[in-house]
Scaffold this active site. Structure first.
Site, PDB file in Angstrom:
ATOM      1  N   LYS A  36     -29.229  29.842  28.413  1.00 13.37           N
ATOM      2  CA  LYS A  36     -27.808  29.488  28.282  1.00 13.37           C
ATOM      3  C   LYS A  36     -27.198  29.239  29.657  1.00 13.37           C
ATOM      4  CE  LYS A  36     -26.366  34.350  28.292  1.00 13.37           C
ATOM      5  NZ  LYS A  36     -26.101  35.522  27.430  1.00 13.37           N
ATOM      6  N   ARG A 130     -17.947  42.929  20.195  1.00 13.37           N
ATOM      7  CA  ARG A 130     -17.806  41.575  20.725  1.00 13.37           C
ATOM      8  C   ARG A 130     -18.150  40.595  19.607  1.00 13.37           C
ATOM      9  NH1 ARG A 130     -21.359  39.291  25.803  1.00 13.37           N
ATOM     10  NH2 ARG A 130     -22.985  39.346  24.218  1.00 13.37           N
ATOM     11  N   TYR A 273      -9.024  26.485  57.254  1.00 11.79           N
ATOM     12  CA  TYR A 273      -7.684  26.680  56.694  1.00 11.79           C
ATOM     13  C   TYR A 273      -7.108  28.039  57.092  1.00 11.79           C
ATOM     14  CZ  TYR A 273      -7.965  22.652  53.547  1.00 11.79           C
ATOM     15  OH  TYR A 273      -8.032  21.391  53.022  1.00 11.79           O
ATOM     16  N   MET A 321     -13.044  23.634  49.709  1.00 10.71           N
ATOM     17  CA  MET A 321     -13.537  23.178  48.409  1.00 10.71           C
ATOM     18  C   MET A 321     -14.944  22.584  48.522  1.00 10.71           C
ATOM     19  SD  MET A 321     -11.781  20.468  45.794  1.00 10.71           S
ATOM     20  CE  MET A 321     -10.320  21.449  45.519  1.00 10.71           C
TER      21      MET A 321
HETATM   22  C1  LIG Z   1     -27.032  36.500  27.555  1.00 14.79           C
HETATM   23  C2  LIG Z   1     -27.651  37.224  26.435  1.00 14.79           C
HETATM   24  C3  LIG Z   1     -28.912  37.815  26.572  1.00 14.79           C
HETATM   25  C4  LIG Z   1     -29.640  37.854  27.901  1.00 14.79           C
HETATM   26  O1  LIG Z   1     -29.090  38.854  28.720  1.00 14.79           O
HETATM   27  P1  LIG Z   1     -29.693  39.184  30.172  1.00 14.79           P
HETATM   28  O2  LIG Z   1     -28.935  40.376  30.607  1.00 14.79           O
HETATM   29  O3  LIG Z   1     -29.438  37.996  31.011  1.00 14.79           O
HETATM   30  O4  LIG Z   1     -31.142  39.426  29.986  1.00 14.79           O
HETATM   31  C5  LIG Z   1     -29.484  38.376  25.459  1.00 14.79           C
HETATM   32  N1  LIG Z   1     -28.845  38.386  24.266  1.00 14.79           N
HETATM   33  C6  LIG Z   1     -27.623  37.862  24.104  1.00 14.79           C
HETATM   34  C7  LIG Z   1     -26.975  37.911  22.775  1.00 14.79           C
HETATM   35  C8  LIG Z   1     -26.980  37.274  25.178  1.00 14.79           C
HETATM   36  O5  LIG Z   1     -25.765  36.747  25.023  1.00 14.79           O
END
Ligand SMILES: *Cc1c(COP(=O)(O)O)cnc(C)c1O
Length: 381
Positions: A36, A130, A273, A321
């Site tokens: 992800k 969550r 800056y 930036m």
């Molecule tokens: C991001 C995520 C993981 C991975 O977590 P890490 O701490 O990066 O290993 C696993 N399960 C879910 C549901 C996640 O959102």
């Protein structure tokens, strides 16, 4: 390819080293390799392809959108979209064989909307508040699910909130809730193939064993879902000794730039800056064409460093930036075009995402996934 002299090198061999190490650590459990957020900033398409070539059968993404991008690169792998299903997404899910994580009635309705069979994984909220269905609401949700015969419950999962706090009683408490949920699900005659729980921290802390045990009890398969550890980093373990295997992981990403300009300023002159850097000696300044828009945290202004010719050179003044000034006075022989390391190794020196995270008051996750997509990722070795 960007014309800017800033890029990130992604080591395929280190990624695969980490993946194989984690797979061995998982024992008989399978892995969802989490890619992800652009593979935690490492470039999701190239990383997904490398992981699949290395034997990954499941990839984890956040959204259906991310899943579609990964599907184009990986035609045959299983893809888990971990953050629910939004109205309007089921056609793409079905056409591209993306498996959504569901827990709300609206998710079930969307998944069943076309009347065509759809695989889903059900998330249980075991205490993080969550995502996931709470235990008290599980029976009602299962009633809905079982009234929609096109839905195939292929997996059940939960997520732990403090697995890196090794002495936290929450870990066992959450697992106990998960066991109750799984027992409820199987008692209703549902037969999900996959039971999964645990991220990098759980996996490194031998968390696979109990998931395997739970899955075996029901004739299912176990999975864990590591993300960060694939990329060679680990969360900050507390409450016990860091698992030894954590030290065998290798950081996958090196963030580099080239010196674009050089000048010398006199004592009393300022740089950047708001004049937060003032020279106290004749000072040699080098300009890098990388800034906070690339994900280099502005909190590293006057605090962070980069590597030039094997030495540490401090960041001078505010990070802009698109530009950063570094003080190379103590590095002999610096020239325009020299390679500079923002994260990575050079000679005997090393700068990690942990160092950036400490300076910026955050975690390595945020440092890595903040590296903007405009920084080209180059797969090396
Ligand atoms: C991001 C995520 C993981 C991975 O977590 P890490 O701490 O990066 O290993 C696993 N399960 C879910 C549901 C996640 O959102």
């Amino acid at each position: 390819m960007s014309g800017r002299p800033v890029w990130a090198e992604i080591s395929r061999s280190k990624l695969l080293h980490n993946f194989h190490l984690l797979r061995a650590q998982a024992g008989s459990a399978e892995l969802v390799a989490v890619v992800k957020a652009n593979a935690y900033g490492h470039g999701n398409l190239a990383c997904a392809q490398a992981l699949v070539a290395g034997g990954a059968i499941w990839l984890g993404v956040t959204s259906v959108e991310e899943g579609l991008a990964v599907r184009a690169a990986c035609p045959n792998t299983e893809i888990l979209a971990m953050c629910g299903l939004w109205p309007g997404e089921v056609e793409a899910v079905l056409a591209q064989r993306i498996t959504p994580v569901v827990w709300e009635t609206v998710h079930l309705e969307e998944a069943a909307r076309t009347g065509r069979p759809a695989n889903v994984h059900l998330e249980i909220d075991t205490g993080m508040s969550r995502q996931g269905v709470r235990l008290a609401e599980l029976p009602a949700l299962l009633d809905r699910l079982q009234a929609m015969p096109v839905l195939r419950l292929e997996g059940v999962l939960t997520h732990f909130h403090s697995p890196e706090v090794l002495d936290s009683p929450a870990n066992d408490a959450q697992f106990a809730q998960f066991v109750t949920a799984i027992d409820t699900i199987y008692a209703r005659g549902l037969r999900p193939k996959w039971i999964h729980a645990g991220n990098s921290a759980s996996l490194l802390d031998a968390g696979a064993n109990k998931v395997v045990e739970l899955a075996e009890k029901h004739g299912a398969e176990a999975m864990l879902r590591p993300g960060l550890a694939l990329y060679g980093y680990v969360p900050r373990f507390t409450g016990g000794a860091k698992p030894a295997i954590a030290d065998e992981l290798k950081p996958v990403l090196a963030w580099k730039a080239r010196i674009a300009s050089l000048r010398t300023i006199e004592p009393g002159e300022i740089a950047g800056y708001n004049a937060t850097f003032r020279a106290t000696r004749p000072t040699r300044l080098a300009l890098l064409r990388v800034g906070y828009a690339d994900g280099l945290s502005r909190l590293l202004s006057n605090r962070g460093a980069v590597l030039v010719r094997g030495r540490r050179a401090p960041i001078a003044g505010r990070i802009s930036m698109d530009l950063t000034i570094v003080d190379v006075t103590d590095v002999p022989g610096v020239e325009i075009g020299d390679e500079v390391v923002l994260i990575g190794e050079q000679g005997r020196e090393r700068i990690t995402a942990y160092e950036h995270a400490d300076l910026a008051g955050t975690i390595p996750y945020e440092i890595l996934c903040s590296i903007n997509v405009r920084v080209p990722r180059l797969m090396v070795d």
